[in-house]
Each structure stands twice: as C-alpha cells, then as structure tokens.
Design a protein around this motif. Structure first.
Motif, PDB file in Angstrom:
ATOM      1  N   THR A   4      43.886  36.456  51.764  1.00 58.05           N
ATOM      2  CA  THR A   4      43.339  35.303  51.052  1.00 58.05           C
ATOM      3  C   THR A   4      43.474  35.471  49.541  1.00 58.05           C
ATOM      4  N   GLY A   5      43.200  34.397  48.839  1.00 60.22           N
ATOM      5  CA  GLY A   5      43.233  34.447  47.378  1.00 60.22           C
ATOM      6  C   GLY A   5      42.192  35.388  46.815  1.00 60.22           C
ATOM      7  N   GLN A   6      40.985  35.402  47.411  1.00 62.51           N
ATOM      8  CA  GLN A   6      39.938  36.320  46.936  1.00 62.51           C
ATOM      9  C   GLN A   6      40.365  37.776  47.109  1.00 62.51           C
ATOM     10  N   GLN A   7      41.048  38.069  48.206  1.00 65.96           N
ATOM     11  CA  GLN A   7      41.522  39.440  48.420  1.00 65.96           C
ATOM     12  C   GLN A   7      42.601  39.810  47.406  1.00 65.96           C
ATOM     13  N   ALA A   8      43.444  38.846  47.076  1.00 60.67           N
ATOM     14  CA  ALA A   8      44.472  39.094  46.073  1.00 60.67           C
ATOM     15  C   ALA A   8      43.844  39.381  44.714  1.00 60.67           C
ATOM     16  N   LEU A   9      42.782  38.651  44.377  1.00 60.21           N
ATOM     17  CA  LEU A   9      42.090  38.895  43.109  1.00 60.21           C
ATOM     18  C   LEU A   9      41.422  40.259  43.108  1.00 60.21           C
ATOM     19  N   ALA A  10      40.771  40.610  44.205  1.00 57.71           N
ATOM     20  CA  ALA A  10      40.104  41.910  44.290  1.00 57.71           C
ATOM     21  C   ALA A  10      41.095  43.047  44.120  1.00 57.71           C
ATOM     22  N   ALA A  11      42.323  42.844  44.604  1.00 57.91           N
ATOM     23  CA  ALA A  11      43.345  43.888  44.484  1.00 57.91           C
ATOM     24  C   ALA A  11      43.799  44.071  43.039  1.00 57.91           C
ATOM     25  N   LEU A  12      43.547  43.077  42.189  1.00 54.16           N
ATOM     26  CA  LEU A  12      43.926  43.167  40.773  1.00 54.16           C
ATOM     27  C   LEU A  12      42.769  43.627  39.892  1.00 54.16           C
ATOM     28  N   GLN A  13      41.634  43.968  40.497  1.00 59.21           N
ATOM     29  CA  GLN A  13      40.471  44.378  39.721  1.00 59.21           C
ATOM     30  C   GLN A  13      40.505  45.876  39.429  1.00 59.21           C
ATOM     31  N   LEU A  14      40.242  46.210  38.173  1.00 58.66           N
ATOM     32  CA  LEU A  14      40.234  47.619  37.769  1.00 58.66           C
ATOM     33  C   LEU A  14      38.954  48.286  38.264  1.00 58.66           C
ATOM     34  N   GLY A  15      39.104  49.479  38.781  1.00 56.04           N
ATOM     35  CA  GLY A  15      37.962  50.199  39.328  1.00 56.04           C
ATOM     36  C   GLY A  15      37.708  51.522  38.653  1.00 56.04           C
ATOM     37  N   CYS A  16      37.291  52.507  39.428  1.00 59.55           N
ATOM     38  CA  CYS A  16      36.855  53.784  38.872  1.00 59.55           C
ATOM     39  C   CYS A  16      37.987  54.642  38.334  1.00 59.55           C
ATOM     40  N   GLU A  17      39.205  54.217  38.534  1.00 60.79           N
ATOM     41  CA  GLU A  17      40.338  54.981  38.008  1.00 60.79           C
ATOM     42  C   GLU A  17      40.538  54.734  36.514  1.00 60.79           C
ATOM     43  N   THR A  18      39.783  53.823  35.955  1.00 59.95           N
ATOM     44  CA  THR A  18      39.956  53.478  34.550  1.00 59.95           C
ATOM     45  C   THR A  18      38.679  53.753  33.762  1.00 59.95           C
ATOM     46  N   ALA A  19      38.734  53.549  32.439  1.00 60.36           N
ATOM     47  CA  ALA A  19      37.578  53.793  31.572  1.00 60.36           C
ATOM     48  C   ALA A  19      36.424  52.886  31.954  1.00 60.36           C
TER      49      ALA A  19
END
Length: 403
Positions: A179-194
C-alpha cells in the motif's frame, strides 16, 4: 522555472541529489522555448506549463474552504484538463489533442481529485482520477511524479490523501500487496540515523545510498500518514506534543514524522529550510505551510502555532510573487491559516482570500451580486417610470374631474 510552491522543485532537488535522470515532463519543460500565457479561467498570471493544474486545484480548494464559490469557468478549466484515461498533466495547452501518458502528473491528479471532492458535484471526474491513481501505482505501493518512474514520498503522500478525500481506504489500494502507507513507512528514517533526523521521510530511495531527510517530502507525506486530505479543518489548540521515533518502540509513522517536523521548526526559527545543492539554505515557505497542515491534522496544533506566526509575519512576499500574486502560494497560506484557526482575510499582511479571488475569474458570488445589482437598477427604473406614468394619469383624471 517551477514556482516555489510546486512540488516539482522538490523533484528537481531530489533528482540532483540522487543523480537521477529527469522524467519526461521535466525533460520537456527544459525544452520550452517561450512562456505560455495563462488562460483567463486560470488563477495566477505566471506561465502555467509546469503548475497550471496544481495551482488551480489549490486555488479552488482554498476558495471553497473560505466559502467562496468559484466561477464555473475556473472549475470547467480544471475538469477540461483531465485526460481520457482519468489522469491530469501539469498543463494541457491543447485539450483537443490526446494526452501523452508518460507526462501525466500524479501530483496534479491528486490535487485535482481533492479539489473536485471539496467543490462537490464532480463524482465522474473524481472516479476517473481515482482509477488513474490505482492503475499507476508502483509495485512497491508508491506513486511516481510521472508514471513509469521510481516512486517518491511527495507523490505517494499526495496520492494517499487523494484516495482518502474520495472516501476510499488507502489501505485497500495496493499493488503486489503493498500500500501507499507501507511505501511511505519504507522511506522513513529510523534508528540508523542521527536522533534529530529520525522520523523524517526521504524523498526517494537510492540504491547503495542511505535515506536522506527531505523537509518538503516529510511535510506533505505526514498529512497522508496522519489520515488527512485537503482542506484540513481546524482542531483543538490543546493538542499534545508528538512522540519521537523510538528505537524498538511502537511510535506510529505519523507520530515520528510529526516529531521530526516539530523539532525542525524549533531548530530553524519556526520554519523549515530548503537546501539545494551548491546553494545556501533558505526558508521554505511551501514546506512550512504543509508542516502546519500535517501537524494540525496529526493532532499537534500547538507545535504548529509558531510556524503559523512565522508564516503570517513573513509569507506576504511569497504569496505576492515576483510578478503578481502567486496563486498556489496564496492558496496554500489560506489553507494553513484556516487549519490553524486563523482568519485568512487578515493573514500575512493582507486579505489572502481577496488576493486569490482577484488573481482569477470573478467568483459566482460576485457575478450573482453584479447581476442582481443590474436587475435591481432596471427594476427601480421601471418602477419609477410606472409611478411616473401612474401619477401623470391620476393628474389627468383629476383635471378632467375639475379637482
């Protein structure tokens, strides 16, 4: 050149940052020899080649939410831009010619759908637009600016909001199970970044490179993640602060993105920044406005209040534009002001509703008033002549009677 309010600016930035080739619509844009004069039914006086449908959709949405009934010609212009397959391009100079599918624009289509839903009475065009969005969803659940290209957060967020505006559950619109929401979640920066970057969305994923936070992408996509669409209604001013994305926690994508936006607003003097390669970062009025819309919809109007004040104090020049009122910028400020519970008739140093209204064809209310005024004058003249004739007749009769 693309208007600052246009998502295409973010597209160009992302293309430069990601080293990607321009899509068909952007490639065609660079080959345009001379500016195109805007049609009389279009809001704004700038070249509509890259943002005609975008700015018209924003203008109609903003005016409708401000209780102004736009001119029929303005609405007809928007519906007339729709292609036979249901999508909208950025602009069609010749509506008699068939559309080029590769240059149809998901951003324009998504905004047009939301505008027509807000106006009401255009269900057939809305349904065709929704069908186009469904047909052009990528296999990872995302949408691209132009069909056939990799998806991006801006386009995906706008498409998800359009589906929701059309009374569809975006969770039921999927391609290859995504889904579109899943695609957006996949583009969200997580704990691997500052820590201060966590929760932000990247514009686009690039193979072999880490995700990079994009302010406008985050601001626009958060509205979709928060379950919103245009226009955003005002909410209670006592909303709680968003929860920052936690490593191993259960914070929702909308909350994490809202926390990022709130943090960036605080860090930058209550506005977001536009960072173009090789250029000094500058305040981003469009991203700041969308951040307001997203934060209010996510239930965090208190965190948006400072940005609203900043827009009111500094957004006037953006809305006025370098060569006359910028219809997209003015409409975006109206929507942000209304979402924050402010009066768009007294915002950014001007009456934004009046400014937008005067940038296009006279609204129906004004036409009606003018027509009724003309009728009233004729009616009064007629009544006066009738009274005069009646008075003359009575005088004549009285004379004959010797009175």
């Amino acid at each position: 050149m693309l208007t600052p309010a246009r998502t295409g600016a973010a597209v160009l930035a992302a293309l430069l940052l990601g080293g990607l080739a321009a899509g068909p619509a952007l490639a065609d844009a660079s080959a345009t020899a001379s500016p195109v004069a805007p049609p009389a039914a279009l809001y704004g006086k700038g070249d509509p080649t890259y943002d005609g449908v975008w700015r018209q959709s924003l203008a109609l949405t903003a005016l409708s939410s401000a209780k102004v009934t736009p001119a029929a010609a303005a609405v007809d212009w928007l519906t007339g831009q729709q292609c036979a397959d249901g999508g909208w391009p950025s602009f069609r100079a010749d509506t008699g010619a068939a559309c080029t599918a590769a240059t149809e624009d998901s951003n324009a289509t998504s905004l047009a759908v939301q505008a027509l839903v807000a106006l009401g009475g255009h269900q057939a065009a809305v349904d065709k637009g929704v069908d186009w969005l469904k047909a052009n969803q990528n296999s990872d659940g995302s949408w691209a600016y132009n069909p056939g290209n990799p998806g991006d957060a801006d386009s995906t967020g706008l498409a998800v909001s359009a589906l929701r505006a059309a009374k569809l559950d975006p969770g039921t619109v999927a391609k290859s199970g995504r889904t579109g929401q899943q695609a957006l979640a996949a583009l969200q920066l997580g704990c691997e970044t500052a820590a201060d970057q966590r929760g932000a969305l990247a514009y686009q994923a690039t193979a072999g490179s880490p995700l990079s936070a994009n302010a406008l992408a985050t601001a626009q996509a958060t509205l979709a993640l928060a379950g919103g669409a245009l226009p955003v209604p005002a909410s209670s001013p006592d909303g709680t602060a968003p929860k920052a994305l936690e490593c191993g926690g259960s914070v929702s994508p909308a909350e994490g993105a809202s926390a990022y936006l709130a943090g960036q607003l605080t860090a930058n003097g209550q506005h977001l920044m536009l960072a173009m390669p090789g250029a000094t970062p500058t305040p981003d009025f469009a991203a700041t406005s969308w951040a307001v819309l997203s934060l209010v919809r996510a239930g965090h109007p208190t965190q948006a209040a400072g940005a609203v004040d900043w827009l009111s104090a500094n957004g006037g020049s953006w809305a006025k534009g370098p060569a006359g009122p910028d219809a997209a910028a003015t409409a975006t400020l109206i929507l942000a002001a209304q979402a924050a519970g402010r009066d768009p008739h007294s915002f950014a140093g001007t009456d934004l509703v009046k400014q937008l209204t005067e940038a296009g064809p006279a609204p129906k209310a004004a036409e009606t008033k003018k027509a009724s005024g003309g009728f009233s004058k004729l009616w009064m003249i007629g009544v006066g002549l009738l009274i005069g004739a009646g008075g003359g007749l009575a005088l004549s009769v009285n004379r004959k009677r010797g009175l």
